[in-house]
Scaffold this motif. Sequence first.
Motif, PDB file in Angstrom:
ATOM      1  N   PHE A 186     -10.675  24.220 -30.721  1.00 27.77           N
ATOM      2  CA  PHE A 186      -9.900  24.711 -29.573  1.00 27.77           C
ATOM      3  C   PHE A 186     -10.830  25.060 -28.411  1.00 27.77           C
ATOM      4  O   PHE A 186     -10.537  24.770 -27.249  1.00 27.77           O
ATOM      5  N   ALA A 203      -1.816  32.714 -23.506  1.00 24.06           N
ATOM      6  CA  ALA A 203      -0.761  32.389 -24.469  1.00 24.06           C
ATOM      7  C   ALA A 203      -0.386  33.587 -25.329  1.00 24.06           C
ATOM      8  O   ALA A 203       0.795  33.788 -25.640  1.00 24.06           O
TER       9      ALA A 203
ATOM     10  N   MET B   1      -3.147  27.227 -32.300  1.00 30.46           N
ATOM     11  CA  MET B   1      -3.949  26.394 -31.416  1.00 30.46           C
ATOM     12  C   MET B   1      -3.079  25.427 -30.640  1.00 30.46           C
ATOM     13  O   MET B   1      -3.239  25.254 -29.436  1.00 30.46           O
ATOM     14  N   ASP B   3       0.074  25.738 -30.007  1.00 34.79           N
ATOM     15  CA  ASP B   3       0.907  26.510 -29.100  1.00 34.79           C
ATOM     16  C   ASP B   3       0.152  26.823 -27.808  1.00 34.79           C
ATOM     17  O   ASP B   3       0.656  26.595 -26.701  1.00 34.79           O
ATOM     18  N   ALA B   4      -1.069  27.325 -27.935  1.00 34.14           N
ATOM     19  CA  ALA B   4      -1.861  27.681 -26.754  1.00 34.14           C
ATOM     20  C   ALA B   4      -2.270  26.445 -25.973  1.00 34.14           C
ATOM     21  O   ALA B   4      -2.320  26.469 -24.736  1.00 34.14           O
ATOM     22  N   ALA B   5      -2.557  25.360 -26.672  1.00 33.85           N
ATOM     23  CA  ALA B   5      -2.986  24.135 -25.987  1.00 33.85           C
ATOM     24  C   ALA B   5      -1.827  23.512 -25.210  1.00 33.85           C
ATOM     25  O   ALA B   5      -2.024  22.971 -24.118  1.00 33.85           O
ATOM     26  N   GLN B   7       0.562  25.243 -23.887  1.00 38.89           N
ATOM     27  CA  GLN B   7       0.725  26.105 -22.719  1.00 38.89           C
ATOM     28  C   GLN B   7      -0.364  25.860 -21.676  1.00 38.89           C
ATOM     29  O   GLN B   7      -0.098  25.886 -20.480  1.00 38.89           O
ATOM     30  N   SER B   8      -1.592  25.590 -22.134  1.00 37.35           N
ATOM     31  CA  SER B   8      -2.691  25.416 -21.170  1.00 37.35           C
ATOM     32  C   SER B   8      -2.814  23.987 -20.671  1.00 37.35           C
ATOM     33  O   SER B   8      -3.679  23.686 -19.859  1.00 37.35           O
ATOM     34  N   THR B  10      -3.692  21.285 -22.351  1.00 44.57           N
ATOM     35  CA  THR B  10      -4.763  20.488 -22.958  1.00 44.57           C
ATOM     36  C   THR B  10      -4.322  19.787 -24.250  1.00 44.57           C
ATOM     37  O   THR B  10      -5.097  19.043 -24.840  1.00 44.57           O
ATOM     38  N   ALA B  11      -3.100  20.024 -24.671  1.00 44.92           N
ATOM     39  CA  ALA B  11      -2.668  19.507 -25.978  1.00 44.92           C
ATOM     40  C   ALA B  11      -2.663  17.991 -26.039  1.00 44.92           C
ATOM     41  O   ALA B  11      -2.818  17.398 -27.113  1.00 44.92           O
ATOM     42  N   VAL B  61       6.370  32.195 -34.950  1.00 49.23           N
ATOM     43  CA  VAL B  61       5.013  31.690 -35.157  1.00 49.23           C
ATOM     44  C   VAL B  61       4.567  30.894 -33.928  1.00 49.23           C
ATOM     45  O   VAL B  61       3.430  30.993 -33.496  1.00 49.23           O
ATOM     46  N   ARG B  63       6.185  29.041 -30.005  1.00 45.29           N
ATOM     47  CA  ARG B  63       7.246  29.151 -29.011  1.00 45.29           C
ATOM     48  C   ARG B  63       8.031  27.845 -28.841  1.00 45.29           C
ATOM     49  O   ARG B  63       7.661  26.818 -29.422  1.00 45.29           O
ATOM     50  N   PHE B 101      -5.053  15.883 -28.844  1.00 46.96           N
ATOM     51  CA  PHE B 101      -5.528  17.059 -29.569  1.00 46.96           C
ATOM     52  C   PHE B 101      -4.472  17.547 -30.552  1.00 46.96           C
ATOM     53  O   PHE B 101      -4.756  17.766 -31.732  1.00 46.96           O
TER      54      PHE B 101
END
Lengths: 425, 425
Positions: A186, A203, B1, B3-5, B7-8, B10-11, B61, B63, B101
């Motif tokens: 990550f 997040a 990971m 989830d955050a990716a 949102q940012s 980068t996923a 767990v 979103r 990713f």
Amino acid sequence: MVDAAIQSGTADRDCMFEAFARRLPTGRRYGVVAGTGRLLELIRQFRFETEELTWLAENSVVRTPTLDYLADYSFNGNVWGYQEGEAYFPGSPLLLVESTFAEGVILETLILSVLNYDISVASAAARMVSVSLGRPIAEMGSRRTNEHSAVAAARAAFIAGFASTSNLEAGRQWGLPTMGTAAHSFILLHDSEEEAFQAQVDAFGAATTLLVDTYDVPAGIALAVRIAGPELGSIRIDSGDLPTVVAAARAQLDSLGAVNTKITVTSDLDEFAIAALSASPVDAFGVGTSVVTGSGEPAAGLVYKLVAHKGHGDDWISVAKTSTAKLSIGGRKNALRRVDAIGTAQEEIILLGEGPGTEGQHDSRSGLERALLVPLIIDGTVDARFLGPAGTLRARAHNASVMQELPIEAFRLGRGEAVIPTTYR
Amino acid sequence: MVDAAIQSGTADRDCMFEAFARRLPTGRRYGVVAGTGRLLELIRQFRFETEELTWLAENSVVRTPTLDYLADYSFNGNVWGYQEGEAYFPGSPLLLVESTFAEGVILETLILSVLNYDISVASAAARMVSVSLGRPIAEMGSRRTNEHSAVAAARAAFIAGFASTSNLEAGRQWGLPTMGTAAHSFILLHDSEEEAFQAQVDAFGAATTLLVDTYDVPAGIALAVRIAGPELGSIRIDSGDLPTVVAAARAQLDSLGAVNTKITVTSDLDEFAIAALSASPVDAFGVGTSVVTGSGEPAAGLVYKLVAHKGHGDDWISVAKTSTAKLSIGGRKNALRRVDAIGTAQEEIILLGEGPGTEGQHDSRSGLERALLVPLIIDGTVDARFLGPAGTLRARAHNASVMQELPIEAFRLGRGEAVIPTTYR
């Protein structure tokens, strides 16, 4: 075996099978029973379906009378066992199966597979918990064992006192508390560590756990506190000489005002590494490989033996292999644990020649002998209290209580003998 | 990971993940790739179903955007890997996953679980096969590992050269040759050893395998030959000091005219015990605990790392953790094995900065460099040659060929280093 026994007319003899361990894993002082809740559900569901019967027939593995028997198979016997979470010792009769020969012998592989693996994990996990000084341990070993074992391992570790697991399927199936962390991938995915930390804080808020050892630990800590503020929930360190790195990290966090930020460590931890961090300001541990592989003892060594059958009459006949090696003690058994006046376990007592459920006869031996065998399946009906998430919580609670009962020497990590003797009466 | 990716933003970056082992299990000189055929089928089927999505939502767990992503998940990227059955060494890029990713990181646990366990088993099994001097080994360890692992272990051992398995489900699912034996419980069930042997011979004929060590081995052998005649197929010995017991058993069988009756031994065998029986008249081995637990190394130690991504552009950017411990070598890789003029492996060559599938460029380096990476999944489509029973047979054949290529020092059991060096170009 079932095929030949059906042909010879012995398949429906009443039998008593016993699962036990001749010894504990090398150097261990006690073991922890686990897998029972999983096993009971699997026995309840155990059937031979059309595709399996077809394969057995097409490959001439068994003959028609056996195929007919298997097609109708469901377990209708009785099973007694040590409660899940219970401590055990060499010779403890961990599971007793009373049924016809065919009914009981068919379950051998299932019973031993479940118990040998889950007991291996729980017995290792209990040692880690006992040296963690109350600090929570997360099970993070799913990647280091078979994909199905991973779920079972999470459950077994939880029974032995682990706080949570990273295996979400174990959370879904067994109601275990789950947790997650960000991996180095990550951080590396983003254009900089700063962007990665910022993305994670955006997040999940400042209470998240930031992984600080991708590039340089002190720089990573400084960056983490700068981005999340001193309210940063936790940092995770996954490499390096942990006592040194953790002490420096704590000092740095405190100097930055992040006095409540916790430190989680993960990095090939086992019970010895956790013990070596006793004096370090670690707040939580994550354990992977060592717990899911039983910390050097990946199979608990349980065997499943025919110990008695009724032969031609109504009386139980004790049987056992008697050649020179791998001796077993035949006969139906019951088991008690003797505790002293302050509640410390003193002796594992195996009662020979008695079946389970007879401990009422021993009231006169005083309340200081605790009965160990409980009915799990009677006439094919599983006691539902031991199943599912509720059964798992019950096992965890039972384990916590049993650990209090063991002599303090049980928790020494060095190699030794079983902490209490097993005696036969 | 994920989830955050998501949102940012980068996923969906194009990424290359790599599964590799930093080292071989302690003291081993080579490892054997296994699990690929299982893994490819599992990746093909990998979906998030309603019950899983509901649990993830109810437990917060991840979103909503992540739930939507997971609901549509299927792997559409590319996977290259060492062929199943291939030998490997420290740093060998065993599996390369090229995808976004999110697509690739979601598979991390599945990929590592399957490969770490199956490689552990195959790597141990190969050592046993190499010291068995061509005598067949049956896998009989189902009872000593998780009930699902048991099926995977049977398959991995077969790929590494085991002859058969006692796990019938592995026979059904993967087409493996299966075998069965009678246990001590079958003997003990009957009123006498004589009745048990007679029942077995009645059921299966004289060609069956009689277990002779329940009461007294010489008496058991005499009885077995008396009941089955000198045409008795085989005897099995499961205890005692095997070199002594086996030599005496052979002499006794010969003296009874049962010169063609084979001797099968089982009894906590591992590669060292098999080697110690080199000069004994053993005809077949049965191996349990040691093979299904990787003979002391129950997890192969593979890790799964992000090694490159495309960032904002079309160029691959190599990435790697660079703090002091657990170093990785970033970047897309290709791999070749250099063999000498007589076909003996000399060197594992990792080509840095090149992706897989570029080995055509190396024709000028001569035919003595064998390409190791093969396409397994392209644009989400699995190469079906590697799946199912046919893929398993292919892996076994490949392993047999690769074992011929290794230097003879690879087969020494004592602790040592990798038998060929890994070099980076």
